[in-house]
Design an enzyme around this catalytic site. Structure first.
Site, PDB file in Angstrom:
ATOM      1  N   CYS A  76      29.827  -6.723   5.814  1.00 58.50           N
ATOM      2  CA  CYS A  76      28.672  -6.867   6.704  1.00 58.50           C
ATOM      3  C   CYS A  76      27.359  -6.613   5.957  1.00 58.50           C
ATOM      4  CB  CYS A  76      28.820  -5.870   7.859  1.00 58.50           C
ATOM      5  SG  CYS A  76      27.355  -5.763   8.890  1.00 58.50           S
ATOM      6  N   ARG A 154      28.329  -4.755  22.187  1.00 53.85           N
ATOM      7  CA  ARG A 154      29.199  -5.173  21.092  1.00 53.85           C
ATOM      8  C   ARG A 154      29.575  -3.961  20.245  1.00 53.85           C
ATOM      9  NH1 ARG A 154      29.315 -10.424  20.997  1.00 53.85           N
ATOM     10  NH2 ARG A 154      30.112 -10.609  18.888  1.00 53.85           N
ATOM     11  N   SER A 173      20.785  -1.012  11.756  1.00 53.43           N
ATOM     12  CA  SER A 173      20.633  -0.789  10.319  1.00 53.43           C
ATOM     13  C   SER A 173      19.185  -0.648   9.870  1.00 53.43           C
ATOM     14  CB  SER A 173      21.292  -1.944   9.550  1.00 53.43           C
ATOM     15  OG  SER A 173      20.646  -3.167   9.850  1.00 53.43           O
ATOM     16  N   TYR A 220      23.281 -16.797  10.232  1.00 49.29           N
ATOM     17  CA  TYR A 220      24.128 -16.686  11.438  1.00 49.29           C
ATOM     18  C   TYR A 220      23.720 -17.734  12.466  1.00 49.29           C
ATOM     19  CZ  TYR A 220      26.129 -12.339   9.719  1.00 49.29           C
ATOM     20  OH  TYR A 220      26.804 -11.415   8.975  1.00 49.29           O
TER      21      TYR A 220
HETATM   22  N1  LIG Z   1      21.530  -4.941  14.708  1.00 51.27           N
HETATM   23  C1  LIG Z   1      22.661  -4.609  13.995  1.00 51.27           C
HETATM   24  C2  LIG Z   1      23.556  -5.803  13.749  1.00 51.27           C
HETATM   25  C3  LIG Z   1      24.851  -5.424  13.108  1.00 51.27           C
HETATM   26  C4  LIG Z   1      25.881  -6.553  13.194  1.00 51.27           C
HETATM   27  O1  LIG Z   1      25.611  -7.641  13.714  1.00 51.27           O
HETATM   28  N2  LIG Z   1      27.088  -6.284  12.674  1.00 51.27           N
HETATM   29  C5  LIG Z   1      28.156  -7.246  12.757  1.00 51.27           C
HETATM   30  C6  LIG Z   1      28.848  -7.414  11.425  1.00 51.27           C
HETATM   31  S1  LIG Z   1      27.963  -8.273  10.207  1.00 51.27           S
HETATM   32  C7  LIG Z   1      29.242  -6.716  13.663  1.00 51.27           C
HETATM   33  O2  LIG Z   1      29.644  -5.592  13.539  1.00 51.27           O
HETATM   34  N3  LIG Z   1      29.741  -7.559  14.553  1.00 51.27           N
HETATM   35  C8  LIG Z   1      30.863  -7.239  15.372  1.00 51.27           C
HETATM   36  C9  LIG Z   1      30.615  -7.533  16.805  1.00 51.27           C
HETATM   37  O3  LIG Z   1      29.454  -7.762  17.161  1.00 51.27           O
HETATM   38  O4  LIG Z   1      31.566  -7.516  17.562  1.00 51.27           O
HETATM   39  C10 LIG Z   1      22.197  -3.960  12.719  1.00 51.27           C
HETATM   40  O5  LIG Z   1      21.391  -4.536  11.977  1.00 51.27           O
HETATM   41  O6  LIG Z   1      22.630  -2.848  12.466  1.00 51.27           O
END
Ligand SMILES: N[C@@H](CCC(=O)N[C@@H](CS)C(=O)NCC(=O)O)C(=O)O
Length: 357
Positions: A76, A154, A173, A220
């Site tokens: 990620c 999520r 993050s 994405y």
């Molecule tokens: N806003 C979040 C986004 C994090 C994110 O999208 N993580 C993805 C992986 S790249 C995730 O865990 N997706 C799993 C899901 O949403 O079920 C950040 O920047 O921390």
């Protein structure tokens, strides 16, 4: 639009929530795994745990060694930026890290069809992945359910966990990296490293803004679009933004000036995944990063900063993306591509630089 996004999440968890006015056929939605709007564009949903660790007196989450734990996936890009900050600031001794397995899997197969991040447990090991020493959970989902049994969002990484209150401090993050940069300087081994210096903050805000929209999230938006028009719009915006980076990096070593900042770490995490994954998997196939002289040398330059390069695990990156999105790669074949030696010499020393982490 948000209603559609949330409806999709409920649907996915098997909650009987009526879905109205969507253009997506129900069968396709069940496999989608990502939120999309009615016009077929990928919609990123805001993170919901937004507390801050602070040095301010009386803060609810004060910076303490061995109190917080970071849960990540090495695939990620958002989680990996947090790991890079943890390394660059020298916080390895103070903040523990757990790494999920690369490929997502069923989190509660007897209850719903959610697929998510899984930790290795018992004999179920995987190189690079590490179990959860605090809560001993099998899934990231369980962390969210411990923190808030009514949570309906999520189950994303990164998760910054407070072992003392058993709460999620943050799952955003961009805010976790600021906490690591600013709030742990009494504990960190590299308090002198400042990736968000005052004099560059407005430049950083500016570049972060278009790089997030068109590059970090842009890949994405290409990959998860379910209609041609939003895909093409994201594609053109992505390559216009990469061209803009190429021009900026012709004049200066780093994206916000002549010193390494958080804007570089954020950009790098997308660039390093681009040629191996995004070109093929997300249809970002106008050009490889290795075809841009400045961006390619810049990617090598950043990779060779030890705390940044140490976050890159190409096996996790490739296997996660190609094997975790059955809708866009139903058979989970991992595209081989070309091995790139990011530790090879680069030409970025031609610019003066103030700081190298
Ligand atoms: N806003 C979040 C986004 C994090 C994110 O999208 N993580 C993805 C992986 S790249 C995730 O865990 N997706 C799993 C899901 O949403 O079920 C950040 O920047 O921390």
């Amino acid at each position: 639009m948000l209603t559609d996004v949330l409806s999709l999440n409920f649907r996915k968890r098997g909650v009987k929530e009526p879905i109205t006015e969507t253009l997506i056929p129900p069968r396709a939605m069940a496999n989608l795994g990502v939120p999309v709007s009615k016009d077929g564009a990928f919609q990123r949903v805001d993170a919901q745990f937004r507390h801050f660790i602070s040095r301010a007196p009386g803060a609810h989450f004060p910076p303490e060694a061995n109190r917080y734990h970071l849960y990540i996936s090495l695939a990620c890009p958002w989680a990996s930026r947090c790991l890079a900050f943890l390394n660059l600031k020298g916080l390895q001794h103070a903040i523990g890290v757990s790494v999920t397995k690369a490929k997502m899997g069923p989190t509660k197969p007897s209850v719903d069809d959610h697929s998510g991040w899984i930790f290795p447990t018992g004999d179920d090991t995987e190189p690079g992945a590490t179990p959860d020493p605090h809560n001993h959970v099998r899934t990231v989902r369980e962390l969210y359910e411990i923190a808030d049994p009514n949570y309906a969002g999520r189950f994303s990484v990164p998760v910054l966990w407070d072992t003392k209150t058993r709460q999620i401090v943050s799952n955003e993050s961009s805010e976790i990296i600021r906490m690591f940069n600013d709030e742990f300087n009494d504990i960190s081994n590299h308090p002198e490293v400042n990736l968000y210096p005052q004099h560059l903050q407005s430049t950083i805000a500016d570049v972060n803004s278009w790089i997030f929209t068109d590059i970090n999230n842009g890949v994405y938006r290409c990959g998860f679009a379910i209609k041609q028009e939003p895909y093409e719009a994201a594609f053109h915006a992505l390559f216009a933004a990469l061209d803009k980076c190429e021009t900026i990096l012709d004049k200066q070593r780093y994206i916000a000036g002549d010193e390494l900042t958080e804007a570089d770490v954020r950009l790098f995490m997308t660039l390093i995944r681009f040629d191996a994954v995004y070109v093929v998997h997300f249809k970002c196939n106008k050009k490889f990063i290795r075809e841009y002289p400045n961006l390619f040398n810049y990617t090598k330059d950043l990779y060779q900063v030890p705390g940044i390069g140490a976050t890159v695990n190409m096996w996790h990156i490739r296997h996660h993306y190609y094997q975790s999105h059955p809708r866009i790669n139903p058979f989970g074949i991992v595209a081989l591509g070309q091995e790139i030696d990011y530790s090879a010499p680069h030409d970025r020393h031609r610019f003066s630089s103030k700081q190298s982490a």
